[in-house]
Scaffold this motif. Sequence first.
Motif, PDB file in Angstrom:
ATOM      1  N   HIS A  24       1.120   4.693   9.456  1.00  0.00           N
ATOM      2  CA  HIS A  24       0.447   5.667   8.594  1.00  0.00           C
ATOM      3  C   HIS A  24      -0.870   5.106   8.039  1.00  0.00           C
ATOM      4  O   HIS A  24      -1.831   5.856   7.854  1.00  0.00           O
ATOM      5  N   GLN A  25      -0.933   3.817   7.806  1.00  0.00           N
ATOM      6  CA  GLN A  25      -2.198   3.200   7.385  1.00  0.00           C
ATOM      7  C   GLN A  25      -3.238   3.308   8.501  1.00  0.00           C
ATOM      8  O   GLN A  25      -4.403   3.613   8.247  1.00  0.00           O
ATOM      9  N   ILE A  26      -2.820   3.072   9.727  1.00  0.00           N
ATOM     10  CA  ILE A  26      -3.725   3.210  10.871  1.00  0.00           C
ATOM     11  C   ILE A  26      -4.127   4.674  11.037  1.00  0.00           C
ATOM     12  O   ILE A  26      -5.289   4.980  11.317  1.00  0.00           O
ATOM     13  N   ALA A  27      -3.184   5.587  10.833  1.00  0.00           N
ATOM     14  CA  ALA A  27      -3.486   7.022  10.926  1.00  0.00           C
ATOM     15  C   ALA A  27      -4.532   7.428   9.888  1.00  0.00           C
ATOM     16  O   ALA A  27      -5.414   8.248  10.179  1.00  0.00           O
ATOM     17  N   ASP A  28      -4.447   6.856   8.682  1.00  0.00           N
ATOM     18  CA  ASP A  28      -5.465   7.128   7.658  1.00  0.00           C
ATOM     19  C   ASP A  28      -6.844   6.729   8.172  1.00  0.00           C
ATOM     20  O   ASP A  28      -7.825   7.468   7.995  1.00  0.00           O
ATOM     21  N   MET A  29      -6.912   5.571   8.806  1.00  0.00           N
ATOM     22  CA  MET A  29      -8.187   5.100   9.365  1.00  0.00           C
ATOM     23  C   MET A  29      -8.689   6.054  10.452  1.00  0.00           C
ATOM     24  O   MET A  29      -9.877   6.376  10.510  1.00  0.00           O
ATOM     25  N   ALA A  30      -7.780   6.488  11.313  1.00  0.00           N
ATOM     26  CA  ALA A  30      -8.158   7.381  12.415  1.00  0.00           C
ATOM     27  C   ALA A  30      -8.656   8.723  11.883  1.00  0.00           C
ATOM     28  O   ALA A  30      -9.678   9.243  12.359  1.00  0.00           O
ATOM     29  N   GLN A  31      -7.970   9.282  10.896  1.00  0.00           N
ATOM     30  CA  GLN A  31      -8.384  10.569  10.351  1.00  0.00           C
ATOM     31  C   GLN A  31      -9.698  10.453   9.578  1.00  0.00           C
ATOM     32  O   GLN A  31     -10.520  11.364   9.600  1.00  0.00           O
ATOM     33  N   LYS A  32      -9.913   9.329   8.929  1.00  0.00           N
ATOM     34  CA  LYS A  32     -11.199   9.097   8.268  1.00  0.00           C
ATOM     35  C   LYS A  32     -12.312   9.023   9.310  1.00  0.00           C
ATOM     36  O   LYS A  32     -13.383   9.612   9.132  1.00  0.00           O
ATOM     37  N   THR A  36     -15.680  11.528   9.669  1.00  0.00           N
ATOM     38  CA  THR A  36     -16.962  10.901   9.371  1.00  0.00           C
ATOM     39  C   THR A  36     -18.011  11.314  10.407  1.00  0.00           C
ATOM     40  O   THR A  36     -17.740  11.279  11.610  1.00  0.00           O
ATOM     41  N   PRO A  37     -19.204  11.691   9.937  1.00  0.00           N
ATOM     42  CA  PRO A  37     -20.272  12.063  10.882  1.00  0.00           C
ATOM     43  C   PRO A  37     -20.623  10.902  11.819  1.00  0.00           C
ATOM     44  O   PRO A  37     -20.526   9.728  11.442  1.00  0.00           O
ATOM     45  N   GLU A  38     -21.031  11.247  13.006  1.00  0.00           N
ATOM     46  CA  GLU A  38     -21.411  10.239  13.995  1.00  0.00           C
ATOM     47  C   GLU A  38     -22.566   9.373  13.486  1.00  0.00           C
ATOM     48  O   GLU A  38     -22.616   8.171  13.748  1.00  0.00           O
ATOM     49  N   SER A  39     -23.450   9.978  12.714  1.00  0.00           N
ATOM     50  CA  SER A  39     -24.615   9.252  12.195  1.00  0.00           C
ATOM     51  C   SER A  39     -24.234   8.119  11.249  1.00  0.00           C
ATOM     52  O   SER A  39     -25.025   7.206  11.028  1.00  0.00           O
ATOM     53  N   THR A  40     -23.013   8.171  10.711  1.00  0.00           N
ATOM     54  CA  THR A  40     -22.562   7.098   9.815  1.00  0.00           C
ATOM     55  C   THR A  40     -21.382   6.330  10.412  1.00  0.00           C
ATOM     56  O   THR A  40     -20.586   5.728   9.684  1.00  0.00           O
ATOM     57  N   GLY A  41     -21.254   6.371  11.735  1.00  0.00           N
ATOM     58  CA  GLY A  41     -20.262   5.547  12.418  1.00  0.00           C
ATOM     59  C   GLY A  41     -18.922   6.185  12.674  1.00  0.00           C
ATOM     60  O   GLY A  41     -17.959   5.492  13.026  1.00  0.00           O
ATOM     61  N   GLY A  42     -18.832   7.500  12.524  1.00  0.00           N
ATOM     62  CA  GLY A  42     -17.553   8.175  12.741  1.00  0.00           C
ATOM     63  C   GLY A  42     -17.507   8.938  14.041  1.00  0.00           C
ATOM     64  O   GLY A  42     -18.400   8.841  14.882  1.00  0.00           O
ATOM     65  N   GLY A  43     -16.470   9.727  14.189  1.00  0.00           N
ATOM     66  CA  GLY A  43     -16.252  10.487  15.412  1.00  0.00           C
ATOM     67  C   GLY A  43     -16.809  11.889  15.386  1.00  0.00           C
ATOM     68  O   GLY A  43     -16.802  12.574  16.397  1.00  0.00           O
ATOM     69  N   ARG A  45     -15.695  14.796  14.048  1.00  0.00           N
ATOM     70  CA  ARG A  45     -14.647  15.744  14.399  1.00  0.00           C
ATOM     71  C   ARG A  45     -14.048  15.479  15.783  1.00  0.00           C
ATOM     72  O   ARG A  45     -13.644  16.395  16.501  1.00  0.00           O
ATOM     73  N   SER A  46     -13.978  14.203  16.137  1.00  0.00           N
ATOM     74  CA  SER A  46     -13.342  13.759  17.373  1.00  0.00           C
ATOM     75  C   SER A  46     -12.784  12.352  17.150  1.00  0.00           C
ATOM     76  O   SER A  46     -13.349  11.575  16.386  1.00  0.00           O
ATOM     77  N   PHE A  47     -11.689  12.056  17.822  1.00  0.00           N
ATOM     78  CA  PHE A  47     -11.131  10.701  17.777  1.00  0.00           C
ATOM     79  C   PHE A  47     -11.748   9.804  18.852  1.00  0.00           C
ATOM     80  O   PHE A  47     -11.476   8.604  18.887  1.00  0.00           O
ATOM     81  N   THR A  48     -12.559  10.386  19.724  1.00  0.00           N
ATOM     82  CA  THR A  48     -13.194   9.604  20.782  1.00  0.00           C
ATOM     83  C   THR A  48     -13.980   8.457  20.163  1.00  0.00           C
ATOM     84  O   THR A  48     -14.769   8.657  19.245  1.00  0.00           O
ATOM     85  N   GLY A  49     -13.736   7.263  20.656  1.00  0.00           N
ATOM     86  CA  GLY A  49     -14.412   6.081  20.126  1.00  0.00           C
ATOM     87  C   GLY A  49     -13.619   5.334  19.077  1.00  0.00           C
ATOM     88  O   GLY A  49     -13.974   4.217  18.696  1.00  0.00           O
ATOM     89  N   PHE A  50     -12.511   5.928  18.610  1.00  0.00           N
ATOM     90  CA  PHE A  50     -11.682   5.219  17.624  1.00  0.00           C
ATOM     91  C   PHE A  50     -10.879   4.141  18.329  1.00  0.00           C
ATOM     92  O   PHE A  50     -10.193   4.396  19.315  1.00  0.00           O
ATOM     93  N   ASN A  51     -10.972   2.937  17.831  1.00  0.00           N
ATOM     94  CA  ASN A  51     -10.234   1.797  18.363  1.00  0.00           C
ATOM     95  C   ASN A  51      -9.557   1.051  17.223  1.00  0.00           C
ATOM     96  O   ASN A  51     -10.041   1.078  16.090  1.00  0.00           O
ATOM     97  N   LEU A  52      -8.479   0.367  17.543  1.00  0.00           N
ATOM     98  CA  LEU A  52      -7.824  -0.465  16.537  1.00  0.00           C
ATOM     99  C   LEU A  52      -8.619  -1.745  16.343  1.00  0.00           C
ATOM    100  O   LEU A  52      -8.898  -2.447  17.326  1.00  0.00           O
ATOM    101  N   PRO A  53      -8.991  -2.064  15.116  1.00  0.00           N
ATOM    102  CA  PRO A  53      -9.628  -3.359  14.877  1.00  0.00           C
ATOM    103  C   PRO A  53      -8.682  -4.486  15.300  1.00  0.00           C
ATOM    104  O   PRO A  53      -7.461  -4.373  15.164  1.00  0.00           O
ATOM    105  N   SER A  54      -9.236  -5.554  15.839  1.00  0.00           N
ATOM    106  CA  SER A  54      -8.405  -6.650  16.354  1.00  0.00           C
ATOM    107  C   SER A  54      -7.499  -7.256  15.284  1.00  0.00           C
ATOM    108  O   SER A  54      -6.399  -7.713  15.593  1.00  0.00           O
TER     109      SER A  54
END
Length: 108
Positions: A24-32, A36-43, A45-54
């Motif tokens: 659920h913590q990871i899900a919070d990150m994914a939904q954030k 988040t607008p692409e211009s500020t590092g988000g998707g 309105r898409s999850f494309t590009g979301f990766n788990l930090p190492s």
Amino acid sequence: VVGVWLYTDTAQSMNRKTLIVNLHQIADMAQKYYRTPESTGGGDRSFTGFNLPSDIQQNANGTFSIAENDGSNVHIVAIGRETGRDGVQPIRVELVVHERTRELFEPN
């Protein structure tokens, strides 16, 4: 024998619960990321590009990975440290993250 069974059951239950919290913590990150607008590092309105930090791909509870990311949802898998319900394989918990909702699966 009863004491060993109780310990195993408790360890399995605690590992499963902490994996679910971590998912659920990871899900919070994914939904954030999704919101988040692409211009500020988000998707944007898409999850494309979301990766788990190492640094969160593995912890004391288990390992975490993205099984599928089709842009409209992310399927995250957690593999625990304790043996699952089948008595052989490790605990496996999965969470499918959508824009506003989540689906939890506990196959083992």
